[in-house]
Motif scaffolding. Structure first.
Motif, PDB file in Angstrom:
ATOM      1  N   SER A  47       0.845  -1.197   0.000  1.00  0.00           N
ATOM      2  CA  SER A  47       0.000   0.000   0.000  1.00  0.00           C
ATOM      3  C   SER A  47       0.878   1.244   0.000  1.00  0.00           C
ATOM      4  N   VAL A  48       0.238   2.396  -0.131  1.00  0.00           N
ATOM      5  CA  VAL A  48       0.981   3.650  -0.074  1.00  0.00           C
ATOM      6  C   VAL A  48       1.664   3.797   1.280  1.00  0.00           C
ATOM      7  N   PHE A  49       1.070   3.254   2.339  1.00  0.00           N
ATOM      8  CA  PHE A  49       1.716   3.298   3.650  1.00  0.00           C
ATOM      9  C   PHE A  49       3.054   2.568   3.617  1.00  0.00           C
ATOM     10  N   HIS A  50       3.091   1.400   2.982  1.00  0.00           N
ATOM     11  CA  HIS A  50       4.342   0.636   2.916  1.00  0.00           C
ATOM     12  C   HIS A  50       5.393   1.360   2.079  1.00  0.00           C
ATOM     13  N   GLY A  71      -2.324   6.805  11.131  1.00  0.00           N
ATOM     14  CA  GLY A  71      -3.157   7.957  11.437  1.00  0.00           C
ATOM     15  C   GLY A  71      -2.524   9.254  10.957  1.00  0.00           C
ATOM     16  N   GLU A  72      -1.221   9.380  11.129  1.00  0.00           N
ATOM     17  CA  GLU A  72      -0.515  10.570  10.668  1.00  0.00           C
ATOM     18  C   GLU A  72      -0.604  10.705   9.152  1.00  0.00           C
ATOM     19  N   LEU A  73      -0.512   9.564   8.460  1.00  0.00           N
ATOM     20  CA  LEU A  73      -0.591   9.606   7.003  1.00  0.00           C
ATOM     21  C   LEU A  73      -1.993  10.010   6.556  1.00  0.00           C
ATOM     22  N   ARG A  74      -3.013   9.488   7.230  1.00  0.00           N
ATOM     23  CA  ARG A  74      -4.389   9.885   6.891  1.00  0.00           C
ATOM     24  C   ARG A  74      -4.596  11.377   7.120  1.00  0.00           C
ATOM     25  N   GLN A  75      -4.015  11.898   8.207  1.00  0.00           N
ATOM     26  CA  GLN A  75      -4.126  13.329   8.493  1.00  0.00           C
ATOM     27  C   GLN A  75      -3.409  14.155   7.421  1.00  0.00           C
ATOM     28  N   LYS A  76      -2.287  13.638   6.943  1.00  0.00           N
ATOM     29  CA  LYS A  76      -1.542  14.336   5.891  1.00  0.00           C
ATOM     30  C   LYS A  76      -2.373  14.411   4.615  1.00  0.00           C
ATOM     31  N   PHE A  77      -3.001  13.298   4.258  1.00  0.00           N
ATOM     32  CA  PHE A  77      -3.865  13.297   3.079  1.00  0.00           C
ATOM     33  C   PHE A  77      -5.009  14.298   3.243  1.00  0.00           C
ATOM     34  N   GLU A  78      -5.578  14.326   4.433  1.00  0.00           N
ATOM     35  CA  GLU A  78      -6.697  15.232   4.691  1.00  0.00           C
ATOM     36  C   GLU A  78      -6.249  16.685   4.606  1.00  0.00           C
ATOM     37  N   ALA A  79      -5.067  16.966   5.158  1.00  0.00           N
ATOM     38  CA  ALA A  79      -4.561  18.340   5.124  1.00  0.00           C
ATOM     39  C   ALA A  79      -4.296  18.810   3.697  1.00  0.00           C
ATOM     40  N   LEU A  80      -3.925  17.873   2.829  1.00  0.00           N
ATOM     41  CA  LEU A  80      -3.669  18.194   1.424  1.00  0.00           C
ATOM     42  C   LEU A  80      -4.947  18.176   0.593  1.00  0.00           C
ATOM     43  N   GLY A  81      -6.051  17.810   1.245  1.00  0.00           N
ATOM     44  CA  GLY A  81      -7.325  17.754   0.532  1.00  0.00           C
ATOM     45  C   GLY A  81      -7.429  16.602  -0.446  1.00  0.00           C
ATOM     46  N   SER A  89      -9.479   7.834 -10.198  1.00  0.00           N
ATOM     47  CA  SER A  89     -10.588   7.890  -9.225  1.00  0.00           C
ATOM     48  C   SER A  89     -10.471   6.887  -8.085  1.00  0.00           C
ATOM     49  N   ILE A  90      -9.301   6.263  -7.885  1.00  0.00           N
ATOM     50  CA  ILE A  90      -9.105   5.360  -6.755  1.00  0.00           C
ATOM     51  C   ILE A  90      -9.059   6.179  -5.471  1.00  0.00           C
ATOM     52  N   LYS A  91      -9.859   5.792  -4.481  1.00  0.00           N
ATOM     53  CA  LYS A  91      -9.917   6.512  -3.218  1.00  0.00           C
ATOM     54  C   LYS A  91      -8.574   6.420  -2.484  1.00  0.00           C
ATOM     55  N   ILE A  92      -8.237   7.509  -1.805  1.00  0.00           N
ATOM     56  CA  ILE A  92      -6.955   7.592  -1.113  1.00  0.00           C
ATOM     57  C   ILE A  92      -7.136   7.358   0.378  1.00  0.00           C
ATOM     58  N   SER A  93      -6.349   6.452   0.918  1.00  0.00           N
ATOM     59  CA  SER A  93      -6.260   6.218   2.354  1.00  0.00           C
ATOM     60  C   SER A  93      -4.896   5.610   2.617  1.00  0.00           C
ATOM     61  N   ASP A  94      -4.602   5.302   3.868  1.00  0.00           N
ATOM     62  CA  ASP A  94      -3.324   4.663   4.174  1.00  0.00           C
ATOM     63  C   ASP A  94      -3.257   3.260   3.593  1.00  0.00           C
ATOM     64  N   TYR A 189      -0.818  13.722  -4.473  1.00  0.00           N
ATOM     65  CA  TYR A 189      -0.633  12.314  -4.114  1.00  0.00           C
ATOM     66  C   TYR A 189       0.539  11.724  -4.898  1.00  0.00           C
ATOM     67  N   VAL A 190       0.552  11.928  -6.203  1.00  0.00           N
ATOM     68  CA  VAL A 190       1.636  11.400  -7.034  1.00  0.00           C
ATOM     69  C   VAL A 190       2.968  12.000  -6.604  1.00  0.00           C
ATOM     70  N   ALA A 191       2.963  13.267  -6.245  1.00  0.00           N
ATOM     71  CA  ALA A 191       4.198  13.921  -5.803  1.00  0.00           C
ATOM     72  C   ALA A 191       4.743  13.295  -4.528  1.00  0.00           C
ATOM     73  N   LEU A 192       3.861  12.819  -3.655  1.00  0.00           N
ATOM     74  CA  LEU A 192       4.314  12.143  -2.439  1.00  0.00           C
ATOM     75  C   LEU A 192       4.989  10.809  -2.753  1.00  0.00           C
ATOM     76  N   VAL A 193       4.446  10.117  -3.738  1.00  0.00           N
ATOM     77  CA  VAL A 193       4.867   8.731  -4.002  1.00  0.00           C
ATOM     78  C   VAL A 193       6.004   8.653  -5.013  1.00  0.00           C
ATOM     79  N   VAL A 194       5.940   9.482  -6.050  1.00  0.00           N
ATOM     80  CA  VAL A 194       6.857   9.344  -7.188  1.00  0.00           C
ATOM     81  C   VAL A 194       7.921  10.433  -7.141  1.00  0.00           C
TER      82      VAL A 194
END
Length: 284
Positions: A47-50, A71-81, A89-94, A189-194
């Motif tokens: 997952s994105v968490f891993h 939880g911190e990662l979920r909060q980060k996603f929320e803060a970034l909207g 259209s894949i939903k984002i979560s940890d 999201y892509v900027a966080l991962v790639v």
């Protein structure tokens, strides 16, 4: 510089990797197939968490901090909207499934497995196994490896493969749309991962040049994407017969969309895992 997991790597001794690779090109249906298989709860997943915590997975697990980090990662996603990945259209979560390409060291334009990064990748896989259920198969996907499955078969002699195919015309069209959408505005999201995408947005000249070069006023993007899609298809046609029939199963994206229950059931039967009591139609 040592990573937090370095002192704990001995915990991975004896952890076996029983991998199942979903093989297909970008925009061929690999994500939805991976997501459906993951939701059967018969597989460990990446997952994105891993991906984002790959250097401290053992540390978080062994110190009881994994849920707090999620939880911190979920909060980060929320803060970034961030609610979905936009381009698919894949939903984002940890727990959003993510490709192992972005766990590989020394990522370039096409991060894929080779002898140089194999040891690091196996260590990552063992961490994922260790922190989930070591008895379950590990489900993996990376479209950059679509024309690399013979190497993977040699590197992982017990690996099994699930190939998914889609009309090349639709693949080319979808890839071009996805690439251009990522240049219109920054996908956080892509900027966080790639890593490569993140660096592209570090300077206005870089992104402006990319937009100009890959715009529809020039044939460059079409030529590049079409050539790559054709090359991958030729590789499959040439080398799929080199795999023993008991190591792979093939399906198509239209089949999966029309008859998800039957198609996924066939895949699960091939992988020798039970069919869960769930409605696969709702996943499409």
């Amino acid at each position: 510089m040592a990573h937090p997991d370095a002192p704990l790597l001995s915990r991975l001794e004896g952890i076996e990797i029983n991998p199942v690779f979903v093989i297909g090109q970008h925009r061929s249906g690999t994500t939805i197939l991976y997501k459906i298989l993951a939701e059967t709860n018969h597989f460990n997943i990446t997952s994105v968490f891993h991906i984002l915590n790959r250097h401290r997975l053992l540390y978080l697990h062994e110190n009881g901090q994994e849920e707090a980090a999620r939880g911190e990662l979920r909060q980060k996603f929320e803060a970034l909207g961030l609610k979905d990945r936009e381009f698919d259209s894949i939903k984002i979560s940890d727990q959003t499934p993510e490709e192992y390409a972005y766990a590989l060291p020394h990522q370039g334009r096409k991060p894929r497995l080779n002898w140089e990064n194999l040891d690091a990748f196996q260590t990552f896989c063992r961490k994922v196994q260790f922190t989930q259920n070591p008895r379950r198969p590990l489900l993996l996907k990376n479209p950059f490896d679509a024309a690399n499955f013979l190497f993977i078969a040699r590197a992982f002699p017990t690996a099994r493969f699930v190939f998914i195919h889609r009309d090349p015309v639709h693949v080319v069209n979808s890839q071009m749309k996805a690439i251009r959408s990522l240049l219109v505005s920054k996908n956080e999201y892509v900027a966080l991962v790639v890593r490569r995408y993140r660096r592209l947005w570090e300077g206005q000249r870089r992104i402006a040049w990319a937009r100009w070069l890959l715009s529809d006023r020039w044939p460059f993007l079409f030529q590049q994407v079409a050539n790559e899609v054709c090359s991958i298809n030729r590789y499959f046609v040439k080398h799929a017969p080199d795999l023993p029939e008991n190591r792979y199963v093939s399906l198509t994206y239209p089949e999966l969309c029309r008859r998800p229950g039957a198609v996924v059931g066939q895949v699960l039967d091939f992988l020798e895992v039970p069919r869960p009591d769930m409605d696969f139609d709702e996943q499409i």
